[in-house]
Design a protein around this motif. Structure first.
Motif, PDB file in Angstrom:
ATOM      1  N   GLU A 182       2.026   1.980  -3.571  1.00 60.22           N
ATOM      2  CA  GLU A 182       0.896   2.459  -4.367  1.00 60.22           C
ATOM      3  C   GLU A 182       0.565   3.915  -4.067  1.00 60.22           C
ATOM      4  OE1 GLU A 182      -2.207  -0.254  -3.448  1.00 60.22           O
ATOM      5  OE2 GLU A 182      -1.273  -1.948  -4.500  1.00 60.22           O
ATOM      6  N   ILE A 183       0.498   4.273  -2.792  1.00 62.02           N
ATOM      7  CA  ILE A 183       0.097   5.638  -2.454  1.00 62.02           C
ATOM      8  C   ILE A 183       1.172   6.635  -2.861  1.00 62.02           C
ATOM      9  CG2 ILE A 183       1.012   5.704  -0.086  1.00 62.02           C
ATOM     10  CD1 ILE A 183      -2.363   7.156  -1.247  1.00 62.02           C
TER      11      ILE A 183
ATOM     12  N   LYS B 264      -6.420   8.393   0.908  1.00 58.84           N
ATOM     13  CA  LYS B 264      -7.026   9.140  -0.201  1.00 58.84           C
ATOM     14  C   LYS B 264      -8.323   9.837   0.205  1.00 58.84           C
ATOM     15  CE  LYS B 264      -5.038   6.287  -3.875  1.00 58.84           C
ATOM     16  NZ  LYS B 264      -5.325   5.380  -5.004  1.00 58.84           N
TER      17      LYS B 264
ATOM     18  N   ASP C 120       0.821  -1.214   0.000  1.00 60.54           N
ATOM     19  CA  ASP C 120       0.000   0.000   0.000  1.00 60.54           C
ATOM     20  C   ASP C 120       0.851   1.259   0.000  1.00 60.54           C
ATOM     21  OD1 ASP C 120       0.823  -0.620   2.641  1.00 60.54           O
ATOM     22  OD2 ASP C 120      -0.777   0.568   3.502  1.00 60.54           O
TER      23      ASP C 120
ATOM     24  N   GLN D 257      -3.960   3.305   1.460  1.00 60.55           N
ATOM     25  CA  GLN D 257      -4.935   3.711   0.449  1.00 60.55           C
ATOM     26  C   GLN D 257      -6.099   4.461   1.086  1.00 60.55           C
ATOM     27  OE1 GLN D 257      -4.867   3.572  -2.934  1.00 60.55           O
ATOM     28  NE2 GLN D 257      -2.754   2.887  -2.726  1.00 60.55           N
TER      29      GLN D 257
END
Length: 266
Positions: A108-109, A253, A105, A250
């Protein structure tokens, strides 16, 4: 002079700086420990003819059974080596070049936030990550981390963070008195990026030191709960805890989008 607690004041400035802790926030610190044990085992095996794998497994077992502290002392004692070698083993452990990977994660972020507006010029807007399409402003990325400077910089290089971050603050570069919860690293982020406290978001895992000063300065704060992390079992009173709690980066967001929406609505 104590810092004024401004967390109770309205925060109406769009988030401009998203700043992360390192250990057990962006990667599992157990990776560094394991990598360091391997380096020490290789050194002892090469220098004293011992079995590399057995040494590594012994250190792992001692960590599980007794925790950190005197692992190298026990290894030396059990293998008939002089205890004076402890300081050398500590240096091997601290100076080794670790092999590390982001939490999924985290990778990804960081990718999604880094590809925000300024990096999309000339690109197909529809191909951008949803977070970049929704957050129509530039986000600066930062890192604040405590620990021995050489160790932390080796971790940073192993993860390739120098290419991802707009600012990296290793607090030990300014002296141990500047480790969190000192206001120094947070203030340097604001000074270098030219942002106000209310536009900063800090994400960390340790309520002992990560959030209390950030909140007093007026930053938004987010705690990431990492099972197996060193701080997972720690729960403090509200003064030391973060404004938000998440279990996956995530989930950052919608927090950022909500902060933006609050500003837009205001």
């Amino acid at each position: 002079m104590p810092l004024e607690n401004t967390n109770k004041l309205p925060k109406t400035v769009n988030p401009k700086a998203v700043v992360f802790d390192l250990d057990d926030t962006l990667y599992d610190e157990r990776q560094f420990v394991s990598s360091g044990f391997k380096a020490v085992a290789q050194y002892l095996a090469g220098s004293y003819g011992l079995n590399n794998q057995k040494l590594f497994l012994q250190m792992q077992q001692l960590l599980c059974e007794e925790g950190r502290g005197r692992i190298f002392d026990r290894v030396l004692l059990d293998n008939g080596l002089d205890s004076s070698l402890v300081s050398l083993l500590v240096e091997v452990y601290r100076s080794h070049k670790p092999v590390l990977e982001f939490y999924p994660d985290a990778g990804e972020i960081l990718r999604d936030l880094k590809i925000s507006i300024p990096y999309l010029k000339g690109s197909n807007w529809e191909s951008a990550p949803e977070i970049a399409r929704d957050l129509k402003f530039e986000i600066k990325l930062g890192l604040i981390t405590d620990g021995a400077a050489g160790v932390q910089w080796n971790k940073i290089k192993a993860l390739g963070l120098e290419d991802m971050m707009d600012i990296i603050i290793v607090s030990d570069d300014f002296g141990t008195e500047c480790w969190k919860p000192s206001p120094v690293p947070y203030q340097r982020v604001m000074d270098k990026l030219g942002v106000v406290p209310e536009s900063c978001v800090y994400i960390g895992d340790n309520p002992e030191k990560d959030f209390v000063t950030a909140r007093k300065l007026g930053w938004h704060t987010v705690r990431i709960w990492r099972p197996g992390g060193m701080c997972f079992a720690i729960k403090k009173d509200l003064l030391y805890e973060a404004d938000f709690e998440i279990t996956d980066l995530q989930q950052l967001k919608p927090i950022l989008l909500n902060l933006w929406t609050l500003k837009e609505d205001g």
